[in-house]
Design an enzyme around this catalytic site. Structure first.
Site, PDB file in Angstrom:
ATOM      1  N   ASP A 412     -41.663  -8.492 -18.477  1.00 28.55           N
ATOM      2  CA  ASP A 412     -40.352  -8.220 -17.876  1.00 28.55           C
ATOM      3  C   ASP A 412     -40.104  -9.076 -16.637  1.00 28.55           C
ATOM      4  OD1 ASP A 412     -37.917  -7.010 -17.469  1.00 28.55           O
ATOM      5  OD2 ASP A 412     -38.714  -4.984 -17.249  1.00 28.55           O
ATOM      6  N   GLU A 461     -34.745  -9.388 -24.818  1.00 29.30           N
ATOM      7  CA  GLU A 461     -33.610  -8.583 -24.350  1.00 29.30           C
ATOM      8  C   GLU A 461     -32.367  -9.472 -24.324  1.00 29.30           C
ATOM      9  OE1 GLU A 461     -32.454  -5.451 -20.789  1.00 29.30           O
ATOM     10  OE2 GLU A 461     -33.708  -7.182 -20.335  1.00 29.30           O
ATOM     11  N   GLU A 467     -30.383   0.738 -22.145  1.00 27.01           N
ATOM     12  CA  GLU A 467     -30.716   1.126 -20.773  1.00 27.01           C
ATOM     13  C   GLU A 467     -29.467   1.264 -19.903  1.00 27.01           C
ATOM     14  OE1 GLU A 467     -31.611  -3.218 -18.717  1.00 27.01           O
ATOM     15  OE2 GLU A 467     -33.285  -2.130 -19.615  1.00 27.01           O
TER      16      GLU A 467
END
Length: 661
Positions: A412, A461, A467
């Site tokens: 991430d 992503e 989210e």
């Protein structure tokens, strides 16, 4: 390797039906089906134009590269060699929407006296070009500027993922009726979709195979659309989220520094007449670097249970749960759920370790025991990590994660795509492959085909995903029905579908912390597992929530994440999509709708003739306008001649699981 059993047809140089030189400075190249025609002009300034069915799509557009020594590739160049080829080969992806792809294109290669080449490829689906250095590998090329112009023949509409920085890809789209309406110097990320109103075609500008080069943005400049890139960093500091993101605080005056024989990224112009064809377009993948690893048996796509989205709240667990009660016991609860329902993975998100030192473990979570327990239950464990930590300490933490027995990493907070950070994606993918670790890139730039070279990369992503329901309404059905025609062209999406708390737009309230809802109907949410390309599909809701709906839980257990065949049945950009996907002998059909009620017909002629099938269907209930959680679950008999009329609610959808009787 993906090239196993490839059929390769190479037709030699200077074939007049493929390319012909009208003058010493002009070359023409057509697509295999002859619907697309490219004209390249190398007189004075190098330019190209592109026609579809005899009608202009891109009118003469300049392309060039400016190097450190003042040389400009594409200005007053002298062609010293021109060759052509026609390629027809089969490519076999390890994971994805098809087990077999056809790589069929005509190619023109121009070699210039000044030390570079320019390669054009014409597919039936579009055009691509790239510059290549012809200098010795030990020579250095420092790129100061690139011009990639896309001068449209009309004034098309555009779906622009607009930004004002080089650090974000989870962007909302801005819709313009005409390029002329975009303010000068406004820019956005690629892929970007344009609508040619005169020819009634969709045009997508994209790129593939970045290869140590910054990602391309598109900017309105001097009235036209041109490529735009981040300059190479001069100074980088840790900052942003929790001071664990590498942030550029100063830049140089150049874009990239590479070897003399460097192959620069492919610039792509996709052209389709029917919207549905974008949903199966694989040009970005096919233009990317071929597979680099031979041992792939350990790469296994699949779904994962996950705690982060619903804040680890387990209403039926016999122990404390929630974000402040992460524990070994809690993760074993998720593993038990996954094991009971044939869900192959658990994703452990942030909180299990120190983000700056993943071997400094949370004392409340025995991650080694969690991984061991998962193995006993046939559930592999993925671990969330921070990108900067991994590439600042090359591979030592990956060694630990491998030694503990984890099967994958969610990496991430890259938050950049300049030429300094792009190599880190490949370095990490390669290092993970060497350790038999699968990869989910999160907080990353948009994908450009690296998963072809390293098929252990399952998802990325690079869009506003589930989210966002914690904070706003930006990830809504309209947005999803835009991104599947643009962002999804690049590769698998880490969207995290599976919400069991579904809401209409009127009733939606963002919730964080706590138990969030999603926008769209329950059947819409189920269809995301089919419509979205997601070889690693993380289920966002809790085990306790799924257990309330045994019929849905069985579907979620059964639906694959990688497919043998995909057929696009019907679609409209920004409006709806219907896809049929097959795994072994079972077909899964998904329908996804934007805001606004819609009726569609599903023609079942993709099924075998003379066979009877049972179709298990999840579809919108009449009451979805007031309660988006409502759905109808039914079974019907169908055959190859069946035409099923499906009514989708606003933000609705449907799912069919079709098995031969």
């Amino acid at each position: 390797m993906e090239n196993k059993n490839i059929l390769l047809l190479l037709i030699g140089c200077f074939i007049s039906v493929i390319v012909q030189s009208q003058t010493p400075s002009t070359y023409e190249l057509t697509s295999p089906n002859r619907e697309l025609t490219l004209v390249v002009n190398v007189d004075n300034k190098l330019s190209y134009s592109l026609d579809y069915a005899g009608n202009p799509i891109i009118i003469p557009s300049t392309i060039c590269m400016e190097m450190e020594n003042g040389d400009i590739w594409g200005e007053k160049g002298e062609v010293v060699g021109a060759s052509t080829a026609s390629i027809y080969e089969k490519v076999y992806p390890i994971v994805g929407n098809q087990r077999k792809l056809l790589n069929n294109y005509n190619e023109l290669s121009l070699k210039f006296k000044e030390g570079y080449s320019l390669i054009f490829r014409m597919y039936n689906e579009g055009m691509a070009y790239r510059f290549c250095g012809n200098l010795p590998v030990q020579d250095s090329l420092k790129v100061f500027h690139e011009e990639a112009s896309f001068n449209f023949a009309d004034d098309p509409a555009v779906i622009l993922p607009e930004t004002n920085n080089f650090t974000a890809w989870e962007l909302s789209n801005v819709l313009y009726n005409h390029v002329s309406k975009i303010r000068e110097n406004k820019y956005g990320i690629t892929p970007t979709l344009f609508t040619n109103s005169k020819q009634h075609v969709r045009v997508v500008i994209a790129e593939s195979d970045l290869n140590n080069y910054p990602g391309m943005y598109l900017r309105k400049q001097q009235g036209t659309i041109k490529g735009y890139w981040a300059l190479y960093p001069k100074k980088v500091e840790m900052g942003s989220w929790g001071n664990f993101v590498s942030v550029v605080t100063e830049r140089t005056n150049y874009m990239a520094s590479v070897a003399g024989n460097h192959a620069f990224p492919w610039r792509i112009v996709i052209v389709v007449k029917e919207d549905k064809d974008l949903l199966t377009n694989e040009m970005i993948y096919l233009l990317a670097k071929p597979q680099q690893i031979s041992d792939t048996d350990w790469i296994r796509p699949g779904k994962a249970t996950w705690e982060w989205w619903h804040c680890a709240i387990l209403e039926n667990a016999p122990f404390p749960s929630g974000p402040n009660n992460l524990s070994t016991q809690l993760y074993k609860y998720y593993i038990d759920f996954a094991s009971e329902n044939q869900i192959p993975y658990l994703l452990v998100d942030a909180g299990w370790s120190n983000v700056f030192n993943p071997t400094d473990l949370n004392k409340n979570i025995d991650i080694k025991e969690v991984i061991r327990y998962g193995k006993d239950k046939n559930v592999g464990v993925w671990l969330w990590t921070v990108a900067a930590t991994l590439f600042q300490h090359p591979h030592c933490y990956l060694d630990s994660i491998r030694d503990w027995g984890a099967v994958g990493v969610k990496i991430d907070f890259f938050d950049r795509d300049d030429a300094q950070i792009i190599p880190e994606y490949e370095n990490l993918a390669k290092a993970c492959a060497e350790r038999h670790l699968m990869v989910d890139f999160h907080g990353c730039s948009k994908p450009t085909g690296l998963h072809r070279a390293y098929p252990n990369i399952l998802s990325y992503e690079a869009m506003r995903c589930a989210e966002c329901f914690k904070w706003d309404t930006t990830s809504n059905p309209n947005y999803q029905l835009q991104c599947i025609f643009t962002r999804m062209l690049g590769g698998g999406i880490d969207y995290t579908p599976g919400s069991m708390r579904n809401s209409t737009l009127e009733k939606f309230v963002p919730i964080d912390p706590g138990l969030p809802s999603s926008l769209g109907t329950r059947s819409h949410e189920l269809a995301l597992f089919i419509i979205l390309s997601a070889p690693f599909a993380t289920m966002c809701d809790s085990p306790d929530e799924y257990r309330k709906y045994p019929d849905i839980l069985k579907y979620l257990s059964d639906v694959p994440t990688s497919w043998d065949k995909t057929i696009s049945l019907d679609a409209g950009v920004g409006e709806y999509a219907v896809l049929a996907k097959r795994k072994d002998d079972v077909w899964f059909v998904g329908g996804l709708n934007a805001w606004g009620k819609r009726n569609v017909e599903v023609k079942c002629n993709f099924l075998k003739q003379g066979k009877q099938y049972e179709a298990e269907i999840f579809r919108d209930d009449k009451g979805c306008k007031q309660n988006a959680n409502l759905y109808i679950h039914e079974n019907i008999m169908i055959d190859n001649n069946s035409i099923l009329k499906m009514e989708m609610a606003s933000g609705g959808g449907f799912v069919m699981v079709i098995r031969e009787k």
